[in-house]
Design a protein around this motif. Structure first.
Motif, PDB file in Angstrom:
ATOM      1  N   PRO A   1     -15.437  -0.910 -10.152  1.00  0.00           N
ATOM      2  CA  PRO A   1     -15.146  -1.027 -11.578  1.00  0.00           C
ATOM      3  C   PRO A   1     -13.871  -1.840 -11.782  1.00  0.00           C
ATOM      4  N   THR A   2     -13.917  -2.798 -12.695  1.00  0.00           N
ATOM      5  CA  THR A   2     -12.837  -3.775 -12.825  1.00  0.00           C
ATOM      6  C   THR A   2     -12.462  -3.967 -14.286  1.00  0.00           C
ATOM      7  N   LEU A   3     -11.170  -3.939 -14.561  1.00  0.00           N
ATOM      8  CA  LEU A   3     -10.660  -4.223 -15.898  1.00  0.00           C
ATOM      9  C   LEU A   3      -9.651  -5.358 -15.774  1.00  0.00           C
ATOM     10  N   ASP A   4      -9.865  -6.421 -16.534  1.00  0.00           N
ATOM     11  CA  ASP A   4      -9.104  -7.657 -16.384  1.00  0.00           C
ATOM     12  C   ASP A   4      -8.316  -7.943 -17.668  1.00  0.00           C
ATOM     13  N   GLY A   5      -7.358  -8.856 -17.553  1.00  0.00           N
ATOM     14  CA  GLY A   5      -6.572  -9.248 -18.717  1.00  0.00           C
ATOM     15  C   GLY A   5      -5.497  -8.262 -19.109  1.00  0.00           C
ATOM     16  N   LEU A   6      -5.034  -7.460 -18.150  1.00  0.00           N
ATOM     17  CA  LEU A   6      -4.024  -6.451 -18.436  1.00  0.00           C
ATOM     18  C   LEU A   6      -2.599  -7.000 -18.391  1.00  0.00           C
TER      19      LEU A   6
ATOM     20  N   VAL B   1      -9.375  -9.987  -0.866  1.00  0.00           N
ATOM     21  CA  VAL B   1      -9.568  -9.317  -2.157  1.00  0.00           C
ATOM     22  C   VAL B   1     -10.762  -8.376  -2.093  1.00  0.00           C
ATOM     23  N   GLN B   2     -11.863  -8.858  -1.545  1.00  0.00           N
ATOM     24  CA  GLN B   2     -13.069  -8.039  -1.470  1.00  0.00           C
ATOM     25  C   GLN B   2     -12.854  -6.816  -0.587  1.00  0.00           C
ATOM     26  N   ALA B   3     -12.167  -7.004   0.528  1.00  0.00           N
ATOM     27  CA  ALA B   3     -11.926  -5.878   1.441  1.00  0.00           C
ATOM     28  C   ALA B   3     -11.008  -4.838   0.810  1.00  0.00           C
ATOM     29  N   GLU B   4      -9.981  -5.282   0.094  1.00  0.00           N
ATOM     30  CA  GLU B   4      -9.066  -4.339  -0.550  1.00  0.00           C
ATOM     31  C   GLU B   4      -9.749  -3.575  -1.673  1.00  0.00           C
ATOM     32  N   ALA B   5     -10.667  -4.231  -2.367  1.00  0.00           N
ATOM     33  CA  ALA B   5     -11.319  -3.605  -3.518  1.00  0.00           C
ATOM     34  C   ALA B   5     -12.450  -2.668  -3.125  1.00  0.00           C
ATOM     35  N   ALA B   6     -13.082  -2.935  -1.988  1.00  0.00           N
ATOM     36  CA  ALA B   6     -14.261  -2.159  -1.600  1.00  0.00           C
ATOM     37  C   ALA B   6     -13.926  -0.676  -1.512  1.00  0.00           C
ATOM     38  N   GLY B   7     -14.689   0.141  -2.215  1.00  0.00           N
ATOM     39  CA  GLY B   7     -14.508   1.579  -2.170  1.00  0.00           C
ATOM     40  C   GLY B   7     -13.474   2.124  -3.134  1.00  0.00           C
ATOM     41  N   CYS B   8     -12.742   1.265  -3.842  1.00  0.00           N
ATOM     42  CA  CYS B   8     -11.753   1.742  -4.802  1.00  0.00           C
ATOM     43  C   CYS B   8     -12.440   2.281  -6.060  1.00  0.00           C
ATOM     44  N   ALA B   9     -11.767   3.205  -6.714  1.00  0.00           N
ATOM     45  CA  ALA B   9     -12.288   3.716  -7.986  1.00  0.00           C
ATOM     46  C   ALA B   9     -12.073   2.721  -9.108  1.00  0.00           C
ATOM     47  N   ALA B  10     -11.078   1.852  -8.966  1.00  0.00           N
ATOM     48  CA  ALA B  10     -10.781   0.896 -10.028  1.00  0.00           C
ATOM     49  C   ALA B  10      -9.964  -0.261  -9.490  1.00  0.00           C
ATOM     50  N   ALA B  11     -10.233  -1.445 -10.044  1.00  0.00           N
ATOM     51  CA  ALA B  11      -9.402  -2.620  -9.810  1.00  0.00           C
ATOM     52  C   ALA B  11      -8.857  -3.055 -11.160  1.00  0.00           C
ATOM     53  N   LEU B  12      -7.543  -3.135 -11.262  1.00  0.00           N
ATOM     54  CA  LEU B  12      -6.877  -3.537 -12.500  1.00  0.00           C
ATOM     55  C   LEU B  12      -6.256  -4.905 -12.266  1.00  0.00           C
ATOM     56  N   VAL B  13      -6.716  -5.893 -13.017  1.00  0.00           N
ATOM     57  CA  VAL B  13      -6.303  -7.274 -12.798  1.00  0.00           C
ATOM     58  C   VAL B  13      -5.256  -7.636 -13.843  1.00  0.00           C
TER      59      VAL B  13
ATOM     60  N   ARG C   1       0.856  -1.187   0.000  1.00  0.00           N
ATOM     61  CA  ARG C   1       0.000   0.000   0.000  1.00  0.00           C
ATOM     62  C   ARG C   1       0.893   1.237   0.000  1.00  0.00           C
ATOM     63  N   PHE C   2       0.511   2.219  -0.803  1.00  0.00           N
ATOM     64  CA  PHE C   2       1.323   3.419  -0.932  1.00  0.00           C
ATOM     65  C   PHE C   2       0.499   4.644  -0.547  1.00  0.00           C
ATOM     66  N   GLY C   3       1.118   5.540   0.237  1.00  0.00           N
ATOM     67  CA  GLY C   3       0.446   6.741   0.697  1.00  0.00           C
ATOM     68  C   GLY C   3      -0.301   6.501   1.992  1.00  0.00           C
ATOM     69  N   ASP C   4      -0.722   7.580   2.613  1.00  0.00           N
ATOM     70  CA  ASP C   4      -1.411   7.497   3.896  1.00  0.00           C
ATOM     71  C   ASP C   4      -2.925   7.502   3.767  1.00  0.00           C
ATOM     72  N   GLY C   5      -3.448   7.841   2.590  1.00  0.00           N
ATOM     73  CA  GLY C   5      -4.891   7.915   2.408  1.00  0.00           C
ATOM     74  C   GLY C   5      -5.476   6.596   1.963  1.00  0.00           C
ATOM     75  N   PRO C   6      -6.752   6.594   1.651  1.00  0.00           N
ATOM     76  CA  PRO C   6      -7.411   5.379   1.200  1.00  0.00           C
ATOM     77  C   PRO C   6      -6.912   4.943  -0.179  1.00  0.00           C
ATOM     78  N   THR C   7      -7.052   3.661  -0.460  1.00  0.00           N
ATOM     79  CA  THR C   7      -6.660   3.145  -1.767  1.00  0.00           C
ATOM     80  C   THR C   7      -7.682   3.544  -2.816  1.00  0.00           C
ATOM     81  N   ARG C   8      -7.199   4.104  -3.904  1.00  0.00           N
ATOM     82  CA  ARG C   8      -8.090   4.475  -5.012  1.00  0.00           C
ATOM     83  C   ARG C   8      -7.968   3.524  -6.189  1.00  0.00           C
ATOM     84  N   VAL C   9      -6.763   2.991  -6.402  1.00  0.00           N
ATOM     85  CA  VAL C   9      -6.541   2.058  -7.504  1.00  0.00           C
ATOM     86  C   VAL C   9      -5.880   0.804  -6.952  1.00  0.00           C
ATOM     87  N   LEU C  10      -6.504  -0.338  -7.184  1.00  0.00           N
ATOM     88  CA  LEU C  10      -5.976  -1.623  -6.728  1.00  0.00           C
ATOM     89  C   LEU C  10      -5.479  -2.409  -7.932  1.00  0.00           C
TER      90      LEU C  10
END
Length: 365
Positions: free
Chosen positions: A321-326, A139-151, A57-66
């Protein structure tokens, strides 16, 4: 590229079959070492049921991009002896290279290129290939509230991104019969193999090709000896559906199975394992990715729907929001010809890095 290829080799040559906890732990050490070298920071180690997962995890604020990936593979220990790591003719080979250790290296190098990683997290799990039993809640806890999940799972053919994934359900149908001597008095038995055959035929009819629903009997067994009426049997079922309604229909039908033979018993265990990842979960992110690719001068991105599941199903399932196959471009996942096309590694890393930067600069709604 030499650094990228060296990192892929370091990960691939540490075998990590999902079922071997010691091998998964050793692989986690290697991923942590490579990641620490590239990112300048050690990951958190999250051990659940003896299985090691890694999180930066990077930064002190909430995660926006996972960013999300896994370091376990389907390949058993010793596979390197028959499928050694090689790079020749622009092709990289080795067990787990395409699914998905090259994708992990792409994630590390993409993040390393960012001048500011605040608001970014990278989660690398160790049990995705067996359905993520210990990492699902993580996985669900880390993703909750994020603006994006990049798989960073491997791409679809031709480098296409994965915009839609079917939901996955897994079952075991257990049949009980009654043993008897197959030669002297078979009529006194209740043949579990015959009952199993009836149930296999019933289950195989639950699919709906028009809706993209597949219900496939797979591993099966019955009986204990060749001259005995089988007293027990079982078979596994793999079911895939594009939407929740179909997944629930199949689940109800599986639980509605009843014995056909007099005296036979039946038990169905299991159920939905991964929710569907609908196209709506990826639509806006895919457009952002296409814009970013165009700004980098990369070829236009393609996107497809696939039947396989990933941890992206879970991130989409919590509304992220999730984008996969990256991940890597290549082919042969889980097969003898598993490979990665080297020429696509650098452009892919550049795409992921630029997309993360774009998401941080212009948060999605």
């Amino acid at each position: 590229m030499p650094a990228v290829l060296a990192d892929v080799e370091e990960l691939v040559t540490c075998e990590s079959p999902s079922g071997d906890l010691a091998a998964v732990a050793a692989s986690a050490d290697v991923v942590a070492r490579v990641g620490g070298r590239r990112l300048g920071a050690a990951p958190d180690r999250v051990v659940v049921a003896g299985r090691t997962h890694l999180r930066w995890r990077f930064g002190d604020g909430p995660t926006r991009v996972l960013l999300l990936g896994h370091h376990d593979t389907v390949w058993p220990l010793g596979s390197l002896a028959t499928h050694p790591f090689t790079t020749a003719g622009g092709v990289l080979r080795g067990p787990g290279c395409f699914d998905m250790k090259a994708g992990l290296v792409l994630a590390l190098h993409a993040l390393a290129a960012l001048p500011d990683r605040s608001g970014v997290a990278l989660l690398v799990t160790g049990d995705e290939e067996i359905g993520s039993p210990s990492s699902r809640e993580l996985v669900q806890a880390e993703a909750a509230g994020c603006a994006a999940a990049l798989v960073l799972e491997a791409s679809a053919p031709g480098g296409a991104l994965k915009l839609e994934r079917k939901g996955v359900s897994r079952y075991e149908v257990r049949v009980r019969g009654l043993a008897a001597h197959a030669g002297l008095e078979p009529e006194r038995g209740v043949n579990a193999a015959v009952e199993l055959a009836h149930q296999v035929l019933a289950v195989s009819g639950l699919g709906d090709p028009g809706r993209g629903t597949t219900v496939t009997p797979t591993l099966a067994s019955a009986g204990a000896s060749a001259n005995t009426v089988p007293a027990a049997g079982a078979f596994a079922v793999d079911a895939r559906a594009r939407d929740t309604a179909e997944q629930q229909r199949v689940d109800a039908a599986m639980r509605g199975l009843r014995p056909v033979l007099d005296g036979a018993g039946l038990e169905v265990v299991g159920g939905p394992d991964r929710p569907p990842m609908p196209a709506s979960a990826s639509a806006a992110l895919f457009e952002r990715a296409r814009e970013v690719a165009a700004s980098l001068g990369l070829p236009p991105l393609a996107g497809v729907a696939v039947g396989g599941g990933s941890d992206g199903n879970f991130t989409a399932g919590v509304g992220t929001p999730t984008l996969d196959g990256l991940g890597a471009v290549g082919g042969g996942a889980h097969a003898d010809d598993e490979h990665v096309l080297i020429e696509h590694l650098a452009p892919r890393a550049a795409l992921v890095s630029a997309l993360v930067a774009d998401l941080l600069a212009r948060p999605a709604p």
